[in-house]
Design a protein around this motif. Structure first.
Motif, PDB file in Angstrom:
ATOM      1  N   PRO A  27       0.801  -1.370   0.053  1.00  0.00           N
ATOM      2  CA  PRO A  27      -0.003  -0.160   0.003  1.00  0.00           C
ATOM      3  C   PRO A  27       0.831   1.249   0.035  1.00  0.00           C
ATOM      4  O   PRO A  27       1.840   1.129   0.929  1.00  0.00           O
ATOM      5  CB  PRO A  27      -0.752  -0.203   1.366  1.00  0.00           C
ATOM      6  CG  PRO A  27      -0.164  -1.150   2.097  1.00  0.00           C
ATOM      7  CD  PRO A  27       0.452  -1.810   1.246  1.00  0.00           C
ATOM      8  N   PRO A  28       0.549   2.282  -0.669  1.00  0.00           N
ATOM      9  CA  PRO A  28       1.189   3.470  -0.749  1.00  0.00           C
ATOM     10  C   PRO A  28       1.351   4.000   0.588  1.00  0.00           C
ATOM     11  O   PRO A  28       0.474   4.053   1.495  1.00  0.00           O
ATOM     12  CB  PRO A  28       0.507   4.449  -1.643  1.00  0.00           C
ATOM     13  CG  PRO A  28      -0.752   3.914  -1.587  1.00  0.00           C
ATOM     14  CD  PRO A  28      -0.783   2.320  -1.591  1.00  0.00           C
ATOM     15  N   LEU A  29       2.523   4.790   0.893  1.00  0.00           N
ATOM     16  CA  LEU A  29       2.557   5.461   2.295  1.00  0.00           C
ATOM     17  C   LEU A  29       2.047   6.748   2.230  1.00  0.00           C
ATOM     18  O   LEU A  29       1.655   7.340   1.315  1.00  0.00           O
ATOM     19  CB  LEU A  29       4.195   5.798   2.348  1.00  0.00           C
ATOM     20  CG  LEU A  29       5.137   4.652   2.616  1.00  0.00           C
ATOM     21  CD1 LEU A  29       6.588   5.172   2.718  1.00  0.00           C
ATOM     22  CD2 LEU A  29       4.744   4.106   3.825  1.00  0.00           C
ATOM     23  N   PRO A  30       1.336   6.959   3.387  1.00  0.00           N
ATOM     24  CA  PRO A  30       0.397   8.541   3.328  1.00  0.00           C
ATOM     25  C   PRO A  30       1.577   9.511   3.159  1.00  0.00           C
ATOM     26  O   PRO A  30       2.809   9.596   3.326  1.00  0.00           O
ATOM     27  CB  PRO A  30       0.250   8.299   5.049  1.00  0.00           C
ATOM     28  CG  PRO A  30       0.300   7.096   5.366  1.00  0.00           C
ATOM     29  CD  PRO A  30       1.348   6.314   4.727  1.00  0.00           C
ATOM     30  N   SER A  31       0.978  10.636   2.739  1.00  0.00           N
ATOM     31  CA  SER A  31       1.672  11.612   2.204  1.00  0.00           C
ATOM     32  C   SER A  31       2.205  12.530   3.516  1.00  0.00           C
ATOM     33  O   SER A  31       1.612  12.561   4.773  1.00  0.00           O
ATOM     34  CB  SER A  31       0.990  12.855   1.513  1.00  0.00           C
ATOM     35  OG  SER A  31       0.511  12.174   0.372  1.00  0.00           O
ATOM     36  N   PRO A  32       3.504  13.147   3.404  1.00  0.00           N
ATOM     37  CA  PRO A  32       4.034  13.899   4.510  1.00  0.00           C
ATOM     38  C   PRO A  32       2.990  15.094   4.702  1.00  0.00           C
ATOM     39  O   PRO A  32       2.164  15.673   3.817  1.00  0.00           O
ATOM     40  CB  PRO A  32       5.183  14.395   4.327  1.00  0.00           C
ATOM     41  CG  PRO A  32       5.361  14.123   2.875  1.00  0.00           C
ATOM     42  CD  PRO A  32       4.463  13.024   2.365  1.00  0.00           C
ATOM     43  N   PHE A  33       2.900  15.526   5.959  1.00  0.00           N
ATOM     44  CA  PHE A  33       2.083  16.786   6.126  1.00  0.00           C
ATOM     45  C   PHE A  33       2.709  17.749   7.167  1.00  0.00           C
ATOM     46  O   PHE A  33       3.530  17.470   8.046  1.00  0.00           O
ATOM     47  CB  PHE A  33       0.577  16.404   6.459  1.00  0.00           C
ATOM     48  CG  PHE A  33       0.685  15.399   7.771  1.00  0.00           C
ATOM     49  CD1 PHE A  33       0.472  16.044   8.989  1.00  0.00           C
ATOM     50  CD2 PHE A  33       0.694  14.200   7.472  1.00  0.00           C
ATOM     51  CE1 PHE A  33       0.222  14.974  10.345  1.00  0.00           C
ATOM     52  CE2 PHE A  33       0.680  13.243   8.728  1.00  0.00           C
ATOM     53  CZ  PHE A  33       0.622  14.017   9.936  1.00  0.00           C
ATOM     54  N   LEU A  34       2.223  18.983   7.459  1.00  0.00           N
ATOM     55  CA  LEU A  34       2.702  19.896   8.264  1.00  0.00           C
ATOM     56  C   LEU A  34       1.681  20.104   9.382  1.00  0.00           C
ATOM     57  O   LEU A  34       0.355  20.307   8.917  1.00  0.00           O
ATOM     58  CB  LEU A  34       2.959  21.378   7.559  1.00  0.00           C
ATOM     59  CG  LEU A  34       4.114  21.359   6.544  1.00  0.00           C
ATOM     60  CD1 LEU A  34       3.867  22.544   5.776  1.00  0.00           C
ATOM     61  CD2 LEU A  34       5.266  21.157   7.347  1.00  0.00           C
ATOM     62  N   VAL A  35       2.229  20.372  10.604  1.00  0.00           N
ATOM     63  CA  VAL A  35       1.303  20.386  11.652  1.00  0.00           C
ATOM     64  C   VAL A  35       1.826  21.759  12.268  1.00  0.00           C
ATOM     65  O   VAL A  35       2.855  22.113  12.840  1.00  0.00           O
ATOM     66  CB  VAL A  35       1.298  19.799  12.899  1.00  0.00           C
ATOM     67  CG1 VAL A  35       0.554  19.796  14.120  1.00  0.00           C
ATOM     68  CG2 VAL A  35       0.779  18.057  12.203  1.00  0.00           C
ATOM     69  N   PHE A  36       1.053  22.953  12.450  1.00  0.00           N
ATOM     70  CA  PHE A  36       1.669  24.063  12.967  1.00  0.00           C
ATOM     71  C   PHE A  36       0.947  24.337  14.255  1.00  0.00           C
ATOM     72  O   PHE A  36      -0.374  24.119  14.875  1.00  0.00           O
ATOM     73  CB  PHE A  36       0.888  25.358  12.169  1.00  0.00           C
ATOM     74  CG  PHE A  36       1.923  25.372  10.643  1.00  0.00           C
ATOM     75  CD1 PHE A  36       3.016  25.804  10.621  1.00  0.00           C
ATOM     76  CD2 PHE A  36       1.006  24.959   9.587  1.00  0.00           C
ATOM     77  CE1 PHE A  36       3.747  26.006   9.567  1.00  0.00           C
ATOM     78  CE2 PHE A  36       1.782  24.821   8.229  1.00  0.00           C
ATOM     79  CZ  PHE A  36       3.308  25.311   8.253  1.00  0.00           C
ATOM     80  N   ALA A  37       1.532  25.110  15.062  1.00  0.00           N
ATOM     81  CA  ALA A  37       0.971  25.450  16.508  1.00  0.00           C
ATOM     82  C   ALA A  37      -0.322  26.573  16.345  1.00  0.00           C
ATOM     83  O   ALA A  37      -1.038  26.285  17.345  1.00  0.00           O
ATOM     84  CB  ALA A  37       2.290  26.087  17.295  1.00  0.00           C
ATOM     85  N   SER A  38      -0.072  27.342  15.400  1.00  0.00           N
ATOM     86  CA  SER A  38      -1.257  28.286  15.387  1.00  0.00           C
ATOM     87  C   SER A  38      -2.591  27.548  14.955  1.00  0.00           C
ATOM     88  O   SER A  38      -2.610  26.609  14.005  1.00  0.00           O
ATOM     89  CB  SER A  38      -1.029  29.418  14.240  1.00  0.00           C
ATOM     90  OG  SER A  38      -2.239  30.171  14.017  1.00  0.00           O
ATOM     91  N   PRO A  39      -3.789  27.851  15.658  1.00  0.00           N
ATOM     92  CA  PRO A  39      -4.989  27.160  15.255  1.00  0.00           C
ATOM     93  C   PRO A  39      -5.364  27.455  13.966  1.00  0.00           C
ATOM     94  O   PRO A  39      -6.267  26.606  13.245  1.00  0.00           O
ATOM     95  CB  PRO A  39      -5.779  27.745  16.119  1.00  0.00           C
ATOM     96  CG  PRO A  39      -5.421  28.978  16.756  1.00  0.00           C
ATOM     97  CD  PRO A  39      -3.933  28.820  16.854  1.00  0.00           C
ATOM     98  N   ASN A  40      -5.218  28.577  13.415  1.00  0.00           N
ATOM     99  CA  ASN A  40      -5.250  28.950  11.920  1.00  0.00           C
ATOM    100  C   ASN A  40      -4.509  27.990  10.916  1.00  0.00           C
ATOM    101  O   ASN A  40      -3.373  28.757  10.437  1.00  0.00           O
ATOM    102  CB  ASN A  40      -5.228  30.508  11.832  1.00  0.00           C
ATOM    103  CG  ASN A  40      -5.899  30.788  10.348  1.00  0.00           C
ATOM    104  OD1 ASN A  40      -6.417  30.313   9.706  1.00  0.00           O
ATOM    105  ND2 ASN A  40      -5.446  32.130  10.098  1.00  0.00           N
ATOM    106  N   THR A  41      -5.028  27.016  10.663  1.00  0.00           N
ATOM    107  CA  THR A  41      -4.004  26.178   9.572  1.00  0.00           C
ATOM    108  C   THR A  41      -4.047  26.565   8.064  1.00  0.00           C
ATOM    109  O   THR A  41      -3.258  26.145   7.365  1.00  0.00           O
ATOM    110  CB  THR A  41      -4.268  24.879   9.824  1.00  0.00           C
ATOM    111  OG1 THR A  41      -6.029  24.569   9.638  1.00  0.00           O
ATOM    112  CG2 THR A  41      -4.148  24.101  11.333  1.00  0.00           C
ATOM    113  N   ASN A  42      -5.141  27.450   8.072  1.00  0.00           N
ATOM    114  CA  ASN A  42      -5.055  27.909   6.649  1.00  0.00           C
ATOM    115  C   ASN A  42      -4.290  29.122   6.308  1.00  0.00           C
ATOM    116  O   ASN A  42      -4.037  29.619   5.112  1.00  0.00           O
ATOM    117  CB  ASN A  42      -6.756  28.670   6.453  1.00  0.00           C
ATOM    118  CG  ASN A  42      -7.600  27.166   6.213  1.00  0.00           C
ATOM    119  OD1 ASN A  42      -7.234  26.153   5.734  1.00  0.00           O
ATOM    120  ND2 ASN A  42      -8.646  27.569   6.675  1.00  0.00           N
TER     121      ASN A  42
END
Length: 263
Positions: A27-42
């Motif tokens: 199965p393909p590996l999940p994509s890497p992703f970013l997690v930010f401390a700020s609640p405004n992830t957009n």
């Protein structure tokens, strides 16, 4: 009459690589992703400079740089969290992202403290440059890989070279001065190459600096001088006194391990 027990069986009609066709692909590996401390992830970060450190001297120096604020982490799903400390540590397998100036976030720093396989390099580079983080300029700090260098490298010799994107070369002044360009015929691969390619694709001013060797006081002095004189000019920062001693202990321990391998 043939002996069906002792005679060798007839050759298979399938080649070994053909037999693998019947095995379902992993199965393909999940994509890497970013997690930010700020609640405004957009929110999209637009620093004037993004420094991406991968070499040992750059990681040690920038880890002990202050004041900087932890604003996010790049998660590579195949890298386990087990063994990582609660507070950021150079012993962790992590990729923390910091803002050097808390008020205007003019400079961001990414400390890549885990190995990224070649097949995952472009996915990681995409996360770091051009989506949530859109910098005006990128500086990548890596080490020379002896297998990719055309020529002889001595551990007693400290050297550094640079590669630049087309947009950086057209700029009036390079961010890194006094370094020769990487010799023709030598190669760069892995995450460093993917990041520089990403900058080229996005028309971002990008510079890759590679230094040799990866450990030792002379190369630390070289990388520190490069950052202090050319990159961090005009920025208010301090470094705690632990980084030099810690790096020296690591270099001595590595030298002892390498010497034991050949005794």
């Amino acid at each position: 009459m043939d002996d069906v027990i002792t005679d060798l069986p007839p050759p298979s009609r399938f080649l070994l690589e053909d037999l693998n066709n019947f095995t379902p692909p992993p199965p393909p590996l999940p994509s890497p992703f970013l997690v930010f401390a700020s609640p405004n992830t957009n929110k999209c970060f637009t620093p004037s400079l993004l420094i991406i450190a991968m070499s040992s001297p750059s990681l040690h120096f920038l880890h002990h740089l202050s004041p900087k604020t932890l604003i996010g982490t790049l998660i590579l799903p195949e890298i386990p969290f087990s063994g990582n400390s609660i507070e950021p540590s150079l012993k962790d397998k992590s990729c923390n992202i910091y803002a050097l100036n808390e008020d205007d976030k003019l400079i961001m720093i990414a400390l890549v403290q885990f190995s990224v396989t070649p097949e995952r390099s472009h996915a990681v580079a995409k996360m770091l440059v051009g989506e949530k983080i859109v910098p005006d300029r990128v500086l990548i700090l890596d080490s020379v890989q002896s297998r990719n260098f055309r020529g002889k490298l001595s551990h007693d010799e400290t050297i550094a070279f640079k590669l630049e994107t087309t947009f950086e070369r057209k700029n009036s002044g390079s961010i890194v001065k006094g370094l020769d360009y990487y010799p023709s015929g030598s190669m760069v691969d892995g995450l460093a190459a993917a990041l520089l390619s990403r900058c080229e694709l996005k028309k971002i001013k990008g510079t890759l600096c590679v230094s040799w060797p990866d450990l030792g006081v002379p190369v630390m002095s070289l990388v520190k001088s490069l950052l202090v004189k050319d990159v961090l000019t005009g920025i208010n920062y301090t470094t705690d006194g632990d980084y030099a001693d810690e790096y020296m202990r690591l270099s001595r321990r590595k030298d002892r391990i390498d010497s034991d391998l050949y005794t």
